[in-house]
Design a protein around this motif. Structure first.
Motif, PDB file in Angstrom:
ATOM      1  N   ASP A  91      30.396  15.928 -55.182  1.00 16.23           N
ATOM      2  CA  ASP A  91      31.561  15.819 -54.309  1.00 16.23           C
ATOM      3  C   ASP A  91      31.589  16.889 -53.212  1.00 16.23           C
ATOM      4  O   ASP A  91      32.616  17.077 -52.545  1.00 16.23           O
ATOM      5  CB  ASP A  91      32.844  15.920 -55.140  1.00 16.23           C
ATOM      6  N   ASP A 103      30.272  18.327 -49.664  1.00 20.07           N
ATOM      7  CA  ASP A 103      29.731  17.789 -48.418  1.00 20.07           C
ATOM      8  C   ASP A 103      28.625  18.709 -47.893  1.00 20.07           C
ATOM      9  O   ASP A 103      28.839  19.528 -46.995  1.00 20.07           O
ATOM     10  CB  ASP A 103      30.841  17.647 -47.383  1.00 20.07           C
ATOM     11  N   ASP A 137      24.081  18.876 -47.300  1.00 16.40           N
ATOM     12  CA  ASP A 137      22.802  18.170 -47.287  1.00 16.40           C
ATOM     13  C   ASP A 137      21.831  18.974 -48.144  1.00 16.40           C
ATOM     14  O   ASP A 137      21.294  19.988 -47.696  1.00 16.40           O
ATOM     15  CB  ASP A 137      22.293  18.053 -45.847  1.00 16.40           C
TER      16      ASP A 137
END
Length: 584
Positions: free
Chosen positions: A22, A24, A26
């Motif tokens: 959950d 955010d 990469d």
């Protein structure tokens, strides 16, 4: 790469996916998993650790101490500590938990400035390794927060360098009313930074700034710390305040699923680096929540038995074992590969959250008022409703047991030894605070100097004064140490006291507290029975269901029982360990 290492990388990658699902960011989970494996220096020849293995036995006793519990003018504290253990403790205690020995700014070590260094005032890594070469060493990984004086937090305020993005922040007007905390101070600390004012999350104090594990670099940094401590000889890791490490607005920010997964990930890495290493979670929370940190034998190897100290003290000051017995009957046996870490005194106070749902409010109020009458002080926390609630009782154990609810009496020594006889016999690994070994009483001078309630039970002994007491057989400190070491040596010789040996609670009324242990090979049984009152108590031996064809021996008094029709008389606070295996 071997199949084993490929499997480990895949396992770590899957754990990372759960942790950061959950978040955010990469993140290449496979690449990061390989990075963590490299940091932990897990070789291609690694063997998968065998599951459900007990890395402990009845021989294991852990002494809990600060690095500077024994001081002098001419030697560093770690040198003094090692000398004390070798001279006065000897082979009786094979393990030692040295509380945070790093540079720190507050909370007696739990506000770490630099995780990679030993506090120069205490000694050096050489001193740590010297102790680790002689005893199994347990050390803290203060994983939830660090000092606001650390280089990492300094870089946070600058907005650049290692640590600039390590700390959890939120908006001043965010709703944090659901957050569970053990303190009364404001949760958020307004901090001026190069990027403007930011509000830093501080679970414990404004000098203890919380990490943001949503940043994978924080996790990587701590894996480096685990590797360094392994190299220094640490084999038991205490994960301090680990229940709080994952935060989420709108939630209690305690015991969240990501926290459990991070522990599982750390376990995976550590046990592949050192198969007999042990993780202990320090989660001073209600009992049912605490038990979840075993996972399925894939999280903590050991959990602190936080309910034991307040329940045992309550039992001995009331002369009623109802609540202690109920709790013991409700505790699930720890499966192989896990066990309980038992203690009844530590550097902290006696926590009251772990008896929520176990003691009534009236019982807790009586316990609190009795401890206050014995010179103890109370620490408070804020509830989500803004109320003040007692969080822990701060008092030396020798003082906590110097009387009953009726007042101070002359049976404090007997009551104190009884408490330890019970704790030493229970399922689990015993941890004994140095000040319990020494019978150290409340330190009011230190309390008045620091104005921190926990200081009352954190005395620093001058080595020469301590030696003077311990070399005098008539002193209370020498008497307590001798009695404690005798009990410890007796325990270590009994296979039935293996931390995972069978345990059943006995039903002997409310004035006698008892339980039965049986060795893993079923060859030895021990009936552990304690009179927890200030009056003589008798029990018909026939009611104990002892095997009629065997002779029974009390390991503590030497009593031999061959006539099972007689009464067993127990003096106030006397404990017997009745075994069918003749003492050697």
């Amino acid at each position: 790469m071997t199949v084993v290492l490929d499997n480990l990388a895949q396992k770590i990658s899957s754990q990372l996916a759960i942790i950061y699902e959950d978040v955010d960011i990469d993140l290449d989970y496979q690449a990061f998993a390989n990075q963590l494996i490299d940091i932990m220096q897990i070789s291609v020849s690694v063997q998968s650790p065998e599951p459900y293995q007990n890395h402990w036995s009845e021989q294991d006793i852990i002494m809990i101490t600060y690095a500077d519990s024994v001081i002098s003018d001419n030697q560093l504290p770690l040198v003094n500590l090692r000398s004390f253990m070798n001279q006065y403790v000897g082979a009786s205690i094979n393990s030692v938990h040295i509380l945070p020995f790093f540079p720190y700014s507050s909370d007696d070590g739990f506000s770490v400035i630099d995780y990679s260094s030993v506090n120069e005032a205490h000694g050096s890594w050489h001193d740590i390794k010297a102790i680790a070469n002689e005893r199994r060493l347990m050390a803290d990984v203060v994983i939830n927060h660090c000092s606001s004086r650390s280089k990492w937090f300094e870089n946070f305020t600058k907005g650049e360098g290692t640590g600039h993005d390590y700390f959890f922040t939120c908006n001043a007007d965010d709703d944090v009313s659901a957050v569970v905390r053990p303190r009364t101070s404001p949760l958020l600390r307004a901090t001026a930074t190069a990027n403007g004012e930011q509000h830093v999350w501080c679970t414990f104090s404004h000098d203890q700034v919380d990490f943001d594990f949503r940043n994978p670099e924080v996790l990587a940094q701590f894996i480096k710390i685990f590797r360094q401590y392994l190299d220094a000889g640490v084999s038991i890791f205490r994960l301090d305040a680990v229940a709080f490490i994952w935060k989420k607005l709108g939630s209690p920010s305690i015991n969240l699923p990501q926290t459990h997964e991070i522990i599982r990930l750390i376990r995976s890495l550590v046990e592949h680096a050192k198969p007999d290493a042990v993780l202990i979670t320090e989660t001073n929370i209600p009992n049912t929540q605490n038990l979840t940190y075993f996972g399925n034998a894939n999280e903590a190897h050991c959990i602190y038995n936080f309910s034991l100290p307040p329940l045992l003290i309550n039992t001995l000051i009331t002369g009623n074992c109802l609540y202690l017995k109920r709790w013991l009957m409700s505790m699930p046996p720890a499966q192989n590969g896990t066990t309980y870490f038992n203690f009844i005194a530590s550097h902290d106070g006696v926590g009251l959250r772990p008896v929520e749902g176990l003691l009534s409010e009236d019982e807790v109020d009586t316990l609190i008022s009795t401890m206050q009458s014995f010179g103890g002080v109370i620490s408070w926390r804020s509830t989500p409703d803004g109320d003040q609630k007692a969080y822990e009782m701060n008092i030396a154990l020798i003082d906590a047991l110097k009387g009953t609810v009726d007042g101070i009496d002359e049976l404090g020594f007997e009551r104190f030894i009884c408490a330890h006889a019970i704790m030493l016999a229970l399922e689990g690994i015993p941890g004994i605070y140095i000040h319990s070994l020494l019978g150290t009483s409340n330190d009011y001078d230190k309390l008045n100097h620091t104005h921190h309630n926990r200081s009352i039970n954190r005395r620093r002994w001058y080595a020469d004064l301590l030696a003077e007491h311990l070399d005098d057989e008539e002193s209370s400190h020498a008497r307590i140490l001798s009695s404690m070491l005798t009990l410890i040596d007796l325990r270590k010789a009994q296979p039935a006291f293996h931390p995972n040996a069978t345990q059943f609670t006995l039903h002997l009324g409310l004035s006698l507290f008892g339980f039965w242990r049986q060795s893993l090979d079923r060859r030895q049984s021990i009936f552990c029975i304690s009179n927890i009152t200030d009056q003589l108590q008798s029990v018909p031996i026939g009611e104990l269901n002892l095997v009629l064809t065997e002779t029974w021996y009390d390991l503590i008094s030497g009593l031999v029982i061959s006539d099972l029709t007689q009464l067993l008389d127990l003096s106030p606070y006397q404990t017997v360990w009745l075994t069918n295996k003749k003492p050697e």
